[in-house]
Design an enzyme around this catalytic site. Structure first.
Site, PDB file in Angstrom:
ATOM      1  N   PHE A 185      20.055  33.863  -5.048  1.00  0.00           N
ATOM      2  CA  PHE A 185      20.063  34.837  -6.144  1.00  0.00           C
ATOM      3  C   PHE A 185      21.321  34.732  -6.997  1.00  0.00           C
ATOM      4  CE2 PHE A 185      22.679  37.198  -3.200  1.00  0.00           C
ATOM      5  CZ  PHE A 185      23.411  38.107  -3.943  1.00  0.00           C
ATOM      6  N   LYS A 186      22.383  34.152  -6.435  1.00  0.00           N
ATOM      7  CA  LYS A 186      23.643  34.046  -7.184  1.00  0.00           C
ATOM      8  C   LYS A 186      23.472  33.213  -8.462  1.00  0.00           C
ATOM      9  CE  LYS A 186      25.619  36.119  -3.687  1.00  0.00           C
ATOM     10  NZ  LYS A 186      26.679  35.834  -2.785  1.00  0.00           N
ATOM     11  N   ASP A 187      22.445  32.346  -8.485  1.00  0.00           N
ATOM     12  CA  ASP A 187      22.218  31.511  -9.674  1.00  0.00           C
ATOM     13  C   ASP A 187      21.973  32.355 -10.920  1.00  0.00           C
ATOM     14  OD1 ASP A 187      22.451  29.004  -8.435  1.00  0.00           O
ATOM     15  OD2 ASP A 187      20.364  29.041  -7.778  1.00  0.00           O
TER      16      ASP A 187
END
Length: 495
Positions: free
Chosen positions: A110-112
């Site tokens: 999800f950090k993308d």
């Protein structure tokens, strides 16, 4: 005009561009704006809009000193071909609930969502003193996913360099290889002897080291900034996917405009769920935000007792990205929930630093608990949930998502309120754990485990993850916690 200042004082008055470039306030606080919520997003107009358009509206409300053209460029570059699903964060039915997939970006986490756009934001900021040779050194501690997502975002980005520290032996084999094989002339990766909290605390100390800052500026024209969710530029892009989830529920006629939704969020550093709170402030009808923790359940204890206590055993679990005892972003939520009481925040954070614990006043806790629910899952429950989700829904989840899935099963269900579980990572980042949970062969390397998982479930491993097997390892450095500062200095000299 929207200005940003520290959670611990109101002396700063920065634009969002300046706050993003700086990363963390001089007094150790996090940047906030008192204008949050003054501009609302029109939820009635969300239906049918692509992710990029929703992002333009949400980010326009949160970062008003970026021009429309600047934001459009950042969004186009960040949410394009590098995503395997054109919806960026697709919402899928999962039994009686919904799952929001946040892992379709280049590093399968999800950090993308935030770290594909943060370098683009940075490119539109300018040095405070007009030093045209100035470079930004992004300095980040990671519990597993931030590191690779930040490296992928900042690799070879002009005017920047990046140094990532991760706890040695406390991330998965795939996560470690994702970082140690990273290409790019401006990247540095180093393991540290200690856990994530040790590394994160050291990074915060380095940010506060005035002597080091002066030396880096004089010798190498380098200023330090952060890609952790302590950076407001990391946090605000995550607000968008809450609106995207709502838009998809509207589109699928699950809800009508104005209907409330619950979100269950696996979180360690409190950034992922804080973004949901920001979404609510911008007008999204959020009924509850539920914090799902693993065995390091410091947030669960805080939300049930009002006492935050990091002086407790640290557990290394099968959900390593959530193995955190100091949830940095909680500070922002406390700031807003206490109606901007900087003295209280300063006092609480001082207590945390000195005694390892703090206690919030009872009325404040009651207010927090009105919106935030909580639960946690132990190792056995996480494994059981991976198996349960596959058996019931034919859907494979990773161990972090499994924490949220477990907490969702424990909660009383309101049939009129749809519930969205945030899925934060691809199961292929943790193939051994997933295979064990599903009763599949978990011997051999992580890559052999990926092949088994793919064959037995009919799902496909992301190509970038599978390709790590043959990638060259570039970084093998390991330093003690007190060696991190020297490492940063050497990395800056090499620029």
């Amino acid at each position: 005009m929207t200005t940003f200042h520290s959670t611990r004082s109101t002396t700063d008055s920065l634009t969002s561009k300046q706050a993003i470039r700086k990363g963390i306030a001089d007094d150790g606080g996090l940047f906030v704006t008192d204008s949050l919520g003054e501009t609302k997003v029109d939820i009635a107009s969300l239906t049918g809009k692509p992710y990029q358009q929703i992002a333009a509206e949400v980010l326009g409300a949160l970062l008003p000193d970026f021009t429309e053209a600047e934001l459009a460029q950042c969004i186009a570059d960040a949410y394009g071909e590098q995503w395997s699903d054109r919806r960026i964060t697709p919402l899928k039915p999962l039994g009686d609930d919904y799952i929001l997939e946040l892992f379709n970006g280049p590093t399968s986490a999800f950090k993308d969502v935030a770290l594909q756009i943060l370098p683009r934001f940075m490119a539109h900021t300018t040095p405070a003193d007009g030093d045209t040779d100035e470079k930004i050194m992004i300095l980040t501690a990671t519990s597993g996913d931030t590191g690779k997502a930040a490296l992928a975002g900042f690799a070879d980005a002009p005017g920047t360099a990046i140094t990532v520290f991760y706890p040695q032996g406390k991330v998965s084999q795939v996560q470690e290889l994702q970082m140690s094989t990273q290409a790019g002339a401006n990247v540095n990766v180093c393991a540290v002897e200690g856990n994530f909290d040790d590394a994160q605390s050291a990074v915060k100390r380095i940010f506060g080291d005035k002597e080091l800052a002066a030396k880096l500026a004089a010798d190498s024209h380098v200023v330090l900034s952060s890609a952790n969710s302590i950076n407001v530029g990391r946090l605000v892009p995550q607000v968008v996917y809450y609106f995207s989830a709502y838009a998809q529920l509207l589109e699928n006629q699950v809800i009508n405009v104005g209907d409330e939704v619950e979100f269950v969020v696996p979180t360690g550093n409190f950034g992922d769920i804080l973004a949901g709170y920001y979404a609510k402030m911008l007008g999204l009808p959020v009924k509850h935000l539920v914090v799902a923790s693993d065995k390091n359940n410091v947030l669960f204890d805080f939300l049930t007792t009002g006492t935050y206590n990091r002086q407790r055993p640290f557990f290394q679990t099968i959900s390593p990205s959530m193995d955190i005892l100091i949830s940095s972003n909680l500070e922002r939520m406390l700031y807003y929930m206490s109606e901007g009481d900087t003295r209280l925040i300063s006092m609480l954070m001082n207590d945390l630093s000195q005694w390892g614990t703090y206690e919030v006043p009872e009325p404040l806790l009651a207010k927090i608990r009105h919106l935030f629910g909580c639960g946690w899952a132990d190792e056995d429950q996480v494994r059981e949930m991976i198996a349960d989700c596959w058996k019931k829904n034919r859907y494979v989840i990773d161990p972090h998502t499994a924490c949220a899935y477990f907490v969702a099963q424990q909660m009383p269900r309101d049939p009129l309120t749809p519930r969205v579980i945030l899925s934060t990572a691809s199961p292929y980042k943790f193939p051994r754990v997933v295979n064990e949970a599903l009763g599949l062969d978990a011997d051999g390397t992580d890559f052999e485990c990926m092949d088994v998982l793919s064959r037995e479930t009919g799902t496909t491993a992301p190509a970038a993850l599978h390709g790590l097997e043959t990638a060259d390892v570039r970084f093998k450095d390991v330093v003690p916690i007190d060696g991190m500062e020297d490492y940063v200095e050497k990395a800056a000299q090499a620029l």
